[in-house]
Design a protein around this motif. Sequence first.
Motif, PDB file in Angstrom:
ATOM      1  N   ILE A  11      37.877  47.212  46.059  1.00  0.00           N
ATOM      2  CA  ILE A  11      37.953  48.318  44.955  1.00  0.00           C
ATOM      3  C   ILE A  11      38.572  47.283  44.082  1.00  0.00           C
ATOM      4  O   ILE A  11      39.558  46.834  44.075  1.00  0.00           O
ATOM      5  CB  ILE A  11      38.925  49.707  45.195  1.00  0.00           C
ATOM      6  CG1 ILE A  11      38.455  50.192  46.363  1.00  0.00           C
ATOM      7  CG2 ILE A  11      38.739  50.481  43.907  1.00  0.00           C
ATOM      8  CD1 ILE A  11      39.317  51.480  46.867  1.00  0.00           C
ATOM      9  N   SER A  12      37.947  47.518  42.771  1.00  0.00           N
ATOM     10  CA  SER A  12      38.691  46.868  41.552  1.00  0.00           C
ATOM     11  C   SER A  12      38.917  47.997  40.601  1.00  0.00           C
ATOM     12  O   SER A  12      37.884  48.783  40.292  1.00  0.00           O
ATOM     13  CB  SER A  12      37.665  45.869  40.856  1.00  0.00           C
ATOM     14  OG  SER A  12      38.253  45.381  39.580  1.00  0.00           O
ATOM     15  N   SER A  13      39.889  48.244  40.052  1.00  0.00           N
ATOM     16  CA  SER A  13      40.276  49.301  38.993  1.00  0.00           C
ATOM     17  C   SER A  13      41.059  48.971  37.836  1.00  0.00           C
ATOM     18  O   SER A  13      41.958  47.835  37.947  1.00  0.00           O
ATOM     19  CB  SER A  13      41.286  50.261  39.864  1.00  0.00           C
ATOM     20  OG  SER A  13      41.775  51.397  38.989  1.00  0.00           O
ATOM     21  N   ALA A  14      40.652  49.595  36.874  1.00  0.00           N
ATOM     22  CA  ALA A  14      41.621  49.398  35.554  1.00  0.00           C
ATOM     23  C   ALA A  14      43.017  49.567  35.918  1.00  0.00           C
ATOM     24  O   ALA A  14      43.487  50.448  36.744  1.00  0.00           O
ATOM     25  CB  ALA A  14      41.078  50.323  34.395  1.00  0.00           C
ATOM     26  N   VAL A  15      43.972  48.709  35.460  1.00  0.00           N
ATOM     27  CA  VAL A  15      45.388  48.839  35.690  1.00  0.00           C
ATOM     28  C   VAL A  15      46.123  50.256  35.601  1.00  0.00           C
ATOM     29  O   VAL A  15      46.550  50.712  36.880  1.00  0.00           O
ATOM     30  CB  VAL A  15      46.243  47.831  35.046  1.00  0.00           C
ATOM     31  CG1 VAL A  15      47.631  47.872  35.243  1.00  0.00           C
ATOM     32  CG2 VAL A  15      45.608  46.379  35.299  1.00  0.00           C
TER      33      VAL A  15
ATOM     34  N   GLU B 109      42.244  45.584  43.929  1.00  0.00           N
ATOM     35  CA  GLU B 109      42.602  44.700  42.888  1.00  0.00           C
ATOM     36  C   GLU B 109      42.833  45.415  41.511  1.00  0.00           C
ATOM     37  O   GLU B 109      41.868  46.470  41.292  1.00  0.00           O
ATOM     38  CB  GLU B 109      41.312  43.607  42.699  1.00  0.00           C
ATOM     39  CG  GLU B 109      41.300  42.861  41.192  1.00  0.00           C
ATOM     40  CD  GLU B 109      40.270  42.385  40.917  1.00  0.00           C
ATOM     41  OE1 GLU B 109      39.955  41.126  41.644  1.00  0.00           O
ATOM     42  OE2 GLU B 109      39.271  42.765  40.250  1.00  0.00           O
ATOM     43  N   MET B 110      43.842  45.162  40.948  1.00  0.00           N
ATOM     44  CA  MET B 110      44.119  45.983  39.415  1.00  0.00           C
ATOM     45  C   MET B 110      43.753  44.965  38.344  1.00  0.00           C
ATOM     46  O   MET B 110      44.338  43.827  38.351  1.00  0.00           O
ATOM     47  CB  MET B 110      45.559  46.444  39.537  1.00  0.00           C
ATOM     48  CG  MET B 110      45.995  47.275  40.372  1.00  0.00           C
ATOM     49  SD  MET B 110      45.240  48.982  40.217  1.00  0.00           S
ATOM     50  CE  MET B 110      46.444  50.035  41.178  1.00  0.00           C
ATOM     51  N   ASN B 111      42.716  45.076  37.668  1.00  0.00           N
ATOM     52  CA  ASN B 111      42.298  44.409  36.584  1.00  0.00           C
ATOM     53  C   ASN B 111      41.620  45.062  35.417  1.00  0.00           C
ATOM     54  O   ASN B 111      40.633  45.943  35.647  1.00  0.00           O
ATOM     55  CB  ASN B 111      41.506  43.434  37.382  1.00  0.00           C
ATOM     56  CG  ASN B 111      41.032  42.042  36.199  1.00  0.00           C
ATOM     57  OD1 ASN B 111      41.290  42.301  35.098  1.00  0.00           O
ATOM     58  ND2 ASN B 111      40.808  40.940  37.200  1.00  0.00           N
ATOM     59  N   ASP B 112      42.164  44.818  34.412  1.00  0.00           N
ATOM     60  CA  ASP B 112      41.336  45.340  33.127  1.00  0.00           C
ATOM     61  C   ASP B 112      40.272  44.843  32.657  1.00  0.00           C
ATOM     62  O   ASP B 112      39.521  45.371  31.717  1.00  0.00           O
ATOM     63  CB  ASP B 112      42.432  45.499  32.110  1.00  0.00           C
ATOM     64  CG  ASP B 112      43.456  46.873  32.137  1.00  0.00           C
ATOM     65  OD1 ASP B 112      43.227  47.727  32.891  1.00  0.00           O
ATOM     66  OD2 ASP B 112      44.529  46.607  31.598  1.00  0.00           O
ATOM     67  N   LEU B 113      39.927  43.417  33.184  1.00  0.00           N
ATOM     68  CA  LEU B 113      38.921  42.723  32.552  1.00  0.00           C
ATOM     69  C   LEU B 113      37.585  43.299  33.541  1.00  0.00           C
ATOM     70  O   LEU B 113      37.572  43.655  34.559  1.00  0.00           O
ATOM     71  CB  LEU B 113      39.024  41.358  32.925  1.00  0.00           C
ATOM     72  CG  LEU B 113      40.199  40.745  32.283  1.00  0.00           C
ATOM     73  CD1 LEU B 113      40.195  39.243  32.554  1.00  0.00           C
ATOM     74  CD2 LEU B 113      39.875  40.794  30.540  1.00  0.00           C
ATOM     75  N   HIS B 114      36.065  43.195  32.775  1.00  0.00           N
ATOM     76  CA  HIS B 114      34.993  43.787  33.511  1.00  0.00           C
ATOM     77  C   HIS B 114      34.560  42.510  34.229  1.00  0.00           C
ATOM     78  O   HIS B 114      33.967  41.557  33.610  1.00  0.00           O
ATOM     79  CB  HIS B 114      34.138  44.207  32.218  1.00  0.00           C
ATOM     80  CG  HIS B 114      34.532  45.336  31.621  1.00  0.00           C
ATOM     81  ND1 HIS B 114      33.821  46.469  32.231  1.00  0.00           N
ATOM     82  CD2 HIS B 114      35.193  45.808  30.633  1.00  0.00           C
ATOM     83  CE1 HIS B 114      34.347  47.700  31.224  1.00  0.00           C
ATOM     84  NE2 HIS B 114      35.187  47.160  30.475  1.00  0.00           N
ATOM     85  N   VAL B 115      34.995  42.228  35.327  1.00  0.00           N
ATOM     86  CA  VAL B 115      34.736  41.322  36.314  1.00  0.00           C
ATOM     87  C   VAL B 115      33.304  41.452  36.895  1.00  0.00           C
ATOM     88  O   VAL B 115      32.754  42.610  36.929  1.00  0.00           O
ATOM     89  CB  VAL B 115      35.520  41.285  37.607  1.00  0.00           C
ATOM     90  CG1 VAL B 115      37.016  40.777  36.959  1.00  0.00           C
ATOM     91  CG2 VAL B 115      35.595  42.481  38.409  1.00  0.00           C
ATOM     92  N   ASP B 116      32.348  40.534  37.272  1.00  0.00           N
ATOM     93  CA  ASP B 116      31.296  40.546  37.861  1.00  0.00           C
ATOM     94  C   ASP B 116      31.250  41.374  39.354  1.00  0.00           C
ATOM     95  O   ASP B 116      31.612  40.456  40.196  1.00  0.00           O
ATOM     96  CB  ASP B 116      30.512  39.218  37.713  1.00  0.00           C
ATOM     97  CG  ASP B 116      29.142  39.521  38.246  1.00  0.00           C
ATOM     98  OD1 ASP B 116      28.634  40.279  39.121  1.00  0.00           O
ATOM     99  OD2 ASP B 116      28.307  38.748  37.817  1.00  0.00           O
TER     100      ASP B 116
END
Length: 318
Positions: free
Chosen positions: A96-100, A126-133
């Motif tokens: 899971i990748s989430s906006a922080v 994963e906490m990340n505000d960037l739009h990762v691929d």
Amino acid sequence: MDKLRTLEIFLATCDGGSFASAAKSCNTDPSTVSKAVSRLENQLGLTLFQRSTRQIRITLAGERYAQTVRKMFQDLSACEDELKESNEVPKGILRISSAVCYGHLYLRPMLKDFCQRYPDIQLDLEMNDLHVDIIEQDIDIALRTGYLKDSRLVAKQLSPMDFLVCASPVYLKKHGIPKCVEDFSSHDWIGFRIKQTGQLQPIFLPDKSGQYIPCELPRTHITDDGEAMANMCIDGFGVAQLPHFLAKKALKERKLISLFPYYRPPQQDSGVFVIYPKREFMPARVRVFIEFLNESLRTMGEGHNYTWVQDWQHEVSF
């Protein structure tokens, strides 16, 4: 004829002991079987069967090759069964990748219940505000405030993103209550810098008719962290326009006051979205997580077209 079909015919010949028997089990004719075996022998440069007018007999090379081919089919079948089961049974690693801010304030408190319900799912968060691929990064699900259109992805709105103009009671007692757009020229404002673009988040305030309009106001303080922005507002640094998930706890605890009715951007891509790769068969771990997210949000008074803010009565008395 493809290689897998040829190998199936080869094994059927081994098991049946004749081209006729292999033809019957493979639903074809003896001539096709004979040609397939001959073609395989030519490709390998080996004699797999000794032929006579009355029978065929497998060679030592053929027996060794048959063992390898049989094991390959067994491994392939086991792999397919395992993959089917993993698609049907919720288990395995869920990436899971989430906006922080959304991840800390909304997602993380849900995860204990989710893992208790589905103990065979392990989380990789994963906490990340960037739009990762997310395809390149092998991520199952991303939670984003807004999204970039990508034909490889599915984006479903979990909720709108509603904004509230907030200030702390201490700040308002000291500086007074702004009543309209013009009043904000004499107030401090906390701005938010968007990490993806480096630009400041626009400010929208109601005009005399109650319609929200973009306002150019100087920011006294700026941050690129949502929780820092909310806490600075609580600490009396100034006024801030906060998304509903950042303002919720402080409003309920009366650490912040909502000055105007909520503002909801009209753009369809401005909400909170769950994003995942487009595929024909969704893994069970992904499906149950999306269902759990929607269920959990409903208990919090939120859904794909509403948030708790719609029932919130803003007030400026304290």
